[in-house]
Write a protein that holds these residues in place. Structure first.
Motif, PDB file in Angstrom:
ATOM      1  N   MET A   1     -14.296 -35.721  54.950  1.00 12.07           N
ATOM      2  CA  MET A   1     -15.432 -34.860  54.674  1.00 12.07           C
ATOM      3  C   MET A   1     -15.077 -33.486  55.227  1.00 12.07           C
ATOM      4  O   MET A   1     -14.387 -33.378  56.234  1.00 12.07           O
ATOM      5  CB  MET A   1     -16.696 -35.385  55.344  1.00 12.07           C
ATOM      6  N   ARG A   2     -15.536 -32.468  54.577  1.00 14.48           N
ATOM      7  CA  ARG A   2     -15.294 -31.104  55.040  1.00 14.48           C
ATOM      8  C   ARG A   2     -16.614 -30.363  55.050  1.00 14.48           C
ATOM      9  O   ARG A   2     -17.368 -30.419  54.082  1.00 14.48           O
ATOM     10  CB  ARG A   2     -14.294 -30.395  54.121  1.00 14.48           C
TER      11      ARG A   2
ATOM     12  N   SER B   1      -8.922 -39.177  53.037  1.00 13.09           N
ATOM     13  CA  SER B   1     -10.236 -38.988  52.427  1.00 13.09           C
ATOM     14  C   SER B   1     -11.167 -38.457  53.507  1.00 13.09           C
ATOM     15  O   SER B   1     -11.683 -39.206  54.313  1.00 13.09           O
ATOM     16  CB  SER B   1     -10.749 -40.304  51.862  1.00 13.09           C
TER      17      SER B   1
ATOM     18  N   ASN C   1     -16.407 -42.989  40.146  1.00 16.84           N
ATOM     19  CA  ASN C   1     -17.420 -41.940  39.963  1.00 16.84           C
ATOM     20  C   ASN C   1     -17.548 -41.531  38.502  1.00 16.84           C
ATOM     21  O   ASN C   1     -17.536 -40.351  38.180  1.00 16.84           O
ATOM     22  CB  ASN C   1     -17.071 -40.710  40.809  1.00 16.84           C
TER      23      ASN C   1
ATOM     24  N   MET D   1     -16.770 -33.804  49.986  1.00  7.30           N
ATOM     25  CA  MET D   1     -15.785 -34.867  50.081  1.00  7.30           C
ATOM     26  C   MET D   1     -14.485 -34.322  49.506  1.00  7.30           C
ATOM     27  O   MET D   1     -14.469 -33.769  48.405  1.00  7.30           O
ATOM     28  CB  MET D   1     -16.228 -36.101  49.278  1.00  7.30           C
ATOM     29  N   ARG D   2     -13.411 -34.456  50.258  1.00  4.36           N
ATOM     30  CA  ARG D   2     -12.088 -33.991  49.843  1.00  4.36           C
ATOM     31  C   ARG D   2     -11.379 -35.131  49.121  1.00  4.36           C
ATOM     32  O   ARG D   2     -11.301 -36.242  49.644  1.00  4.36           O
ATOM     33  CB  ARG D   2     -11.302 -33.566  51.077  1.00  4.36           C
ATOM     34  N   ILE D   3     -10.868 -34.862  47.908  1.00  2.00           N
ATOM     35  CA  ILE D   3     -10.151 -35.859  47.129  1.00  2.00           C
ATOM     36  C   ILE D   3      -8.757 -35.312  46.841  1.00  2.00           C
ATOM     37  O   ILE D   3      -8.613 -34.260  46.210  1.00  2.00           O
ATOM     38  CB  ILE D   3     -10.873 -36.165  45.783  1.00  2.00           C
TER      39      ILE D   3
ATOM     40  N   TYR E   1     -12.708 -31.036  45.502  1.00  2.00           N
ATOM     41  CA  TYR E   1     -13.866 -31.316  46.345  1.00  2.00           C
ATOM     42  C   TYR E   1     -15.067 -31.718  45.510  1.00  2.00           C
ATOM     43  O   TYR E   1     -15.281 -31.175  44.423  1.00  2.00           O
ATOM     44  CB  TYR E   1     -14.238 -30.081  47.171  1.00  2.00           C
ATOM     45  N   LYS E   2     -15.855 -32.647  46.042  1.00  2.00           N
ATOM     46  CA  LYS E   2     -17.151 -33.007  45.473  1.00  2.00           C
ATOM     47  C   LYS E   2     -18.206 -32.553  46.475  1.00  2.00           C
ATOM     48  O   LYS E   2     -18.146 -32.912  47.661  1.00  2.00           O
ATOM     49  CB  LYS E   2     -17.258 -34.511  45.257  1.00  2.00           C
TER      50      LYS E   2
ATOM     51  N   LEU F   1     -21.445 -32.615  48.425  1.00  2.00           N
ATOM     52  CA  LEU F   1     -22.442 -33.612  48.815  1.00  2.00           C
ATOM     53  C   LEU F   1     -23.767 -32.961  49.172  1.00  2.00           C
ATOM     54  O   LEU F   1     -24.827 -33.535  48.946  1.00  2.00           O
ATOM     55  CB  LEU F   1     -21.924 -34.452  49.981  1.00  2.00           C
TER      56      LEU F   1
ATOM     57  N   CYS G   1     -18.108 -30.919  41.201  1.00  2.00           N
ATOM     58  CA  CYS G   1     -16.744 -30.893  41.737  1.00  2.00           C
ATOM     59  C   CYS G   1     -16.068 -29.570  41.406  1.00  2.00           C
ATOM     60  O   CYS G   1     -16.403 -28.927  40.410  1.00  2.00           O
ATOM     61  CB  CYS G   1     -15.927 -32.027  41.141  1.00  2.00           C
TER      62      CYS G   1
ATOM     63  N   PHE H   1     -10.933 -42.099  42.439  1.00  2.00           N
ATOM     64  CA  PHE H   1     -12.168 -41.326  42.421  1.00  2.00           C
ATOM     65  C   PHE H   1     -12.801 -41.363  41.031  1.00  2.00           C
ATOM     66  O   PHE H   1     -14.015 -41.585  40.900  1.00  2.00           O
ATOM     67  CB  PHE H   1     -11.895 -39.878  42.845  1.00  2.00           C
TER      68      PHE H   1
END
Length: 98
Positions: free
Chosen positions: A9-10, A7, A97, A83-85, A29-30, A32, A58, A93
């Protein structure tokens, strides 16, 4: 997902290609912060701009769920934090969410 090293962050910069049309991926991806552009046939003569996504939206879910290539190319339109899922994290997720 906390504590799971998958999990991540990118961060992407303006103009960076995040996901290419036709590429298969095992993640979504979500957003942010920032904005991304969604394109069909990006960089080709028949390029078509589909729209812009910004915070809390997303993308990549279609390719991840169908296990087929992405139907579009995603390009950063600003500095973007996401955020990478992964597919393994998808159920958690969705539960967290709604």
């Amino acid at each position: 997902m906390a504590g799971n090293e998958k999990s991540l962050m990118r961060m992407c910069q303006d103009g960076e290609i995040i996901m290419k049309q036709g590429d298969s991926c095992n993640e979504m991806y979500k957003i942010l912060s920032g904005k991304v552009g969604i394109y069909f046939n990006y960089g080709e003569d028949n390029e078509y701009f589909l729209g812009t996504l910004s915070e809390q939206r997303c993308f990549g879910d279609v390719s991840m769920l169908t296990k087929k290539g992405s139907p579009y190319t995603v390009v950063a339109k600003s500095s973007v934090m996401m955020m990478r899922i992964t597919s393994e994290q998808f159920e958690d997720f969705i539960i967290n969410n709604t």
